[in-house]
Design an enzyme around this catalytic site. Structure first.
Site, short mmCIF file in Angstrom:
data_model
loop_
_atom_site.label_atom_id
_atom_site.label_comp_id
_atom_site.label_asym_id
_atom_site.label_seq_id
_atom_site.Cartn_x
_atom_site.Cartn_y
_atom_site.Cartn_z
N PRO A 32 0.81 -1.21 0.00
CA PRO A 32 0.00 0.00 0.00
C PRO A 32 0.85 1.27 0.00
O PRO A 32 1.86 1.35 0.71
CB PRO A 32 -0.77 -0.11 1.32
CG PRO A 32 0.12 -0.91 2.21
CD PRO A 32 0.83 -1.89 1.30
N GLY A 33 0.48 2.22 -0.81
CA GLY A 33 1.14 3.53 -0.79
C GLY A 33 0.11 4.58 -0.41
O GLY A 33 0.08 5.09 0.70
N TYR B 180 -3.83 13.48 -14.37
CA TYR B 180 -4.87 12.43 -14.35
C TYR B 180 -6.29 12.96 -14.32
O TYR B 180 -7.24 12.17 -14.20
CB TYR B 180 -4.70 11.52 -13.12
CG TYR B 180 -3.29 11.11 -12.81
CD1 TYR B 180 -2.58 10.29 -13.67
CD2 TYR B 180 -2.67 11.53 -11.64
CE1 TYR B 180 -1.28 9.91 -13.38
CE2 TYR B 180 -1.37 11.16 -11.34
CZ TYR B 180 -0.68 10.35 -12.22
OH TYR B 180 0.60 9.98 -11.93
N CYS C 260 2.63 29.28 -14.86
CA CYS C 260 2.33 29.97 -16.10
C CYS C 260 1.83 28.98 -17.15
O CYS C 260 2.57 28.63 -18.07
CB CYS C 260 3.58 30.70 -16.56
SG CYS C 260 3.15 32.06 -17.59
N GLU C 261 0.64 28.49 -16.95
CA GLU C 261 0.09 27.47 -17.83
C GLU C 261 -1.41 27.34 -17.52
O GLU C 261 -1.78 27.20 -16.36
CB GLU C 261 0.82 26.14 -17.52
CG GLU C 261 0.52 25.07 -18.47
CD GLU C 261 1.64 24.01 -18.55
OE1 GLU C 261 2.82 24.32 -18.39
OE2 GLU C 261 1.27 22.86 -18.78
N TYR D 139 1.31 11.12 -3.42
CA TYR D 139 1.62 11.54 -4.80
C TYR D 139 1.48 13.04 -5.03
O TYR D 139 1.19 13.47 -6.13
CB TYR D 139 0.74 10.76 -5.80
CG TYR D 139 0.92 9.25 -5.69
CD1 TYR D 139 2.13 8.66 -6.04
CD2 TYR D 139 -0.10 8.44 -5.22
CE1 TYR D 139 2.31 7.28 -5.93
CE2 TYR D 139 0.06 7.06 -5.10
CZ TYR D 139 1.27 6.50 -5.46
OH TYR D 139 1.43 5.13 -5.35
#
Ligand code: LLP
Length: 433
Positions: free
Chosen positions: A292-293, A335, A362-363, A392
Site C-alpha cells: 500500500p502507498g 490524471y 504559467c500554464e 503523490y
C-alpha cells in the site's frame, strides 16, 4: 463541514487537522505548505500490519510503496510500525538508509535498473530485488556472482487483469511495460531461468494491478491467478513459491461521494479466498505481501494555500488563484484528479461561490481542482486547504517555473516539526554552473 476523514474537525469555523488549528499552522510556517499527521500514518500502518498477520498469517506483511510519499521522517514512522518498504530508485533507497531504515526490509522495484542501480542497491543491502525482465535477471546474477552474494528476488508477473481505473495507473494488463506476462509464457520462462541462476534465490512472485481501486474483486482474481501459476510451476519445475506479493492499490476517499473502504475487511475477504484456493489446489499457502502507498499516507496529508486573487468572469466562470499549484500538486493536470477544498477560517459560512481553484504557474492547465465552492466573500489573503494530498503530491512535486517546493510539516498530537524544510530559490540554482 464535509465528512471526509476522521482527522478533520470544524472548531468555531476554523479547520482543525490531527487535532491542530490549521490557521495557526499556516501562520507559523507560511504557505504553500504540506501538513501531515503522524498519528494518521501510524493508524493506517497498524491496520495493514494487524490485518495481514491475522488473516494471511504471521509471516505475511505490508510493504509501504515509498513512491506515494518519500522523505526521511516517513521511514522512521513506518519503520517503527513494523512495515517493510518498496523503493523504486537509488534516491528512495538512499532516503530510507539515511533514515536508519532496516535495509533487509526493502524491496527494490523499477522496470529498468541499470548496472549502477543494481550495484548501489546491493551496497545498500536491500533485502529483495523485484525483477522485471530477463536482462535485469542476468545482469543481477552476474553482479551478485562477482560480489559473492546470493540475492533474494521476486519475479514481477503481469496476471492479465484489466482494472477500471485511469489509464496511467493500470499496470496488470498483459501489454503493460511492467513484468513478465503469464499469458504469453514469458513468466514461466523467467521462472526456469531464475531457478538456473546460481547467484539468485527465487523467493516468489509479485504482481501489481493498479491504483485507486475500491473493489477487492480484482485482488481476489489476481490472487487466484498467482496461486494457479504457483501450482503450475510446482508441477513443471518442482519449485514452490514462499511469498506472493499482490501489490498495492487500495483507493482512498477524495470526495464524500467516494465509497468508504474498510481495509481490514477487504484483507479478510482476499485472505479467505486465498486460503480456500490454496486448499483446493493442494498447496501450502505462501506468505502474502501487500504494497500500500496511497492508503497509508493520502488522508494523512493536506495542503494549505493562501488566496492571491479572485477572478469573476461575468457570464463565464470564476477562478480562485492560490500561491501553489501544479508544482506541488500536478495530479489534476496528469490524471484529471479532483479534490475537496475548505476555507480554513470560514467553515461556518455557506460555501456557495462556484469556482476553479487554480495555481500560480504559467500554464492554463495549472488547475489544482475544478468546480469547487468556497464562501461568497472569498478574497486575497484567505487560507484554503486542499484535502487528501498526502499521497503523490510531495513525491511528484517539481520546480516548474523555478518555484521552490513547499515544506512538509509533521504534526503529532500537541507537537509539530519540520519534516522537510521549505526549498529556497538558492537551492534551485545550487546545481547551475
Ligand atoms: N506497488 C507497485 C509495484 C506500484 O507500482 C504501486 C503504485 C504501488 C505498489 C502503490 O500503489 P497504491 O497503493 O499507492 O495505489 N502517481 C499516481 C499513482 C501511481 C501509482 C504507481 N504505482 C497518482 O498520483 O495517482
Amino acid at each position: 463541514m464535509i465528512n471526509l476523514h476522521s482527522n478533520l474537525r470544524n472548531i468555531d469555523g476554523v479547520l482543525h487537522f490531527g487535532g491542530r488549528n490549521m490557521s495557526e499552522i499556516a501562520e507559523k510556517y507560511g504557505t504553500p505548505l504540506y501538513v501531515m499527521d503522524e498519528q494518521t500514518i501510524r493508524a493506517n500502518c497498524r491496520t495493514y500490519v494487524r490485518a495481514m498477520k491475522k488473516y494471511f498469517g504471521e509471516s505475511s506483511y505490508p510493504c509501504y510503496a515509498s513512491k506515494a510519499c518519500c522523505f526521511k521522517d516517513i521511514y522512521r514512522i513506518i519503520g517503527s510500525e513494523g512495515m517493510s518498504a518498496d523503493c523504486v530508485s537509488c534516491g528512495e533507497i538512499y532516503t530510507a538508509k539515511s533514515a536508519g531504515f532496516d535495509m533487509s526490509k526493502i524491496h527494490f522495484h523499477s522496470n529498468s535498473k541499470n548496472d549502477y542501480d543494481i550495484n548501489y542497491a546491493i551496497d545498500a543491502g536491500v533485502g529483495y530485488f523485484v525483477v522485471d525482465n530477463l536482462e535485469e535477471l542476468f545482469a543481477l546474477n552476474d553482479i551478485a556472482g562477482k560480489r559473492n552474494i546470493r540475492q533474494k528476488i521476486l519475479l514481477r508477473l503481469t496476471p492479465g487483469i484489466d482494472t477500471h481505473t485511469y489509464e496511467a495507473v493500470r499496470t496488470g494488463n498483459v501489454d503493460s511495460k511492467f513484468g513478465f506476462p503469464i499469458e504469453t509464457g514469458a513468466a514461466q520462462k523467467a521462472v526456469k531461468k531464475a531457478l538456473a541462476c546460481e547467484n539468485i534465490e527465487l523467493k516468489g512472485y509479485h504482481c501489481h494491478i493498479g491504483s485507486q481501486l475500491f473493489d477487492s474483486d480484482v485482488f481476489i482474481r489476481a490472487a487466484d491467478i498467482m496461486i494457479e501459476f504457483t501450482c503450475k510451476m510446482r508441477d513443471k519445475f518442482n519449485y514452490i513459491a514462499e511469498e506472493i506479493d499482490l501489490g498495492g492499490g487500495y483507493g482512498v476517499r477524495y470526495h464524500e461521494s467516494d465509497p468508504i473502504i474498510d481495509i481490514e475487511n477487504n484483507i479478510r475477504l482476499v485472505a479467505d479466498r486465498f486460503h480456500k484456493k490454496c486448499r483446493t489446489m493442494n498447496i501450502t499457502p505462501p506468505a502474502v505481501i501487500l504494497e500500500p502507498g496511497r492508503s497509508i499516507v493520502a488522508d494523512a496529508g493536506i495542503t494549505l494555500y493562501t488566496v492571491g486573487n479572485v477572478k469573476r468572469i461575468e457570464g463565464y466562470k470564476n477562478y480562485v488563484a492560490v500561491d501553489g499549484g501544479m508544482g506541488d500538486n500536478p495530479r489534476n493536470l496528469f490524471y484529471g484528479s479532483t479534490y475537496s477544498v475548505l476555507s480554513v477560517e470560514n467553515l461556518n459560512k455557506p460555501a456557495t461561490f462556484l469556482c476553479d481553484l487554480v495555481g500560480r504557474f504559467c500554464e492554463s492547465g495549472d488547475v489544482v481542482t475544478p468546480n469547487i465552492s468556497l464562501p461568497e466573500d472569498v478574497k486575497r489573503g484567505d487560507k484554503v486547504a486542499v484535502l487528501t494530498t498526502g499521497a503523490y503530491n510531495f513525491s511528484m512535486s517539481s520546480n516548474y517555473n523555478r518555484y521552490p517546493r513547499p515544506a512538509v510539516i509533521m504534526i503529532d498530537g500537541d507537537t509539530d516539526r519540520i519534516s522537510v524544510r521549505q526549498e529556497t530559490i538558492e537551492d534551485i540554482i545550487s546545481r547551475d554552473n
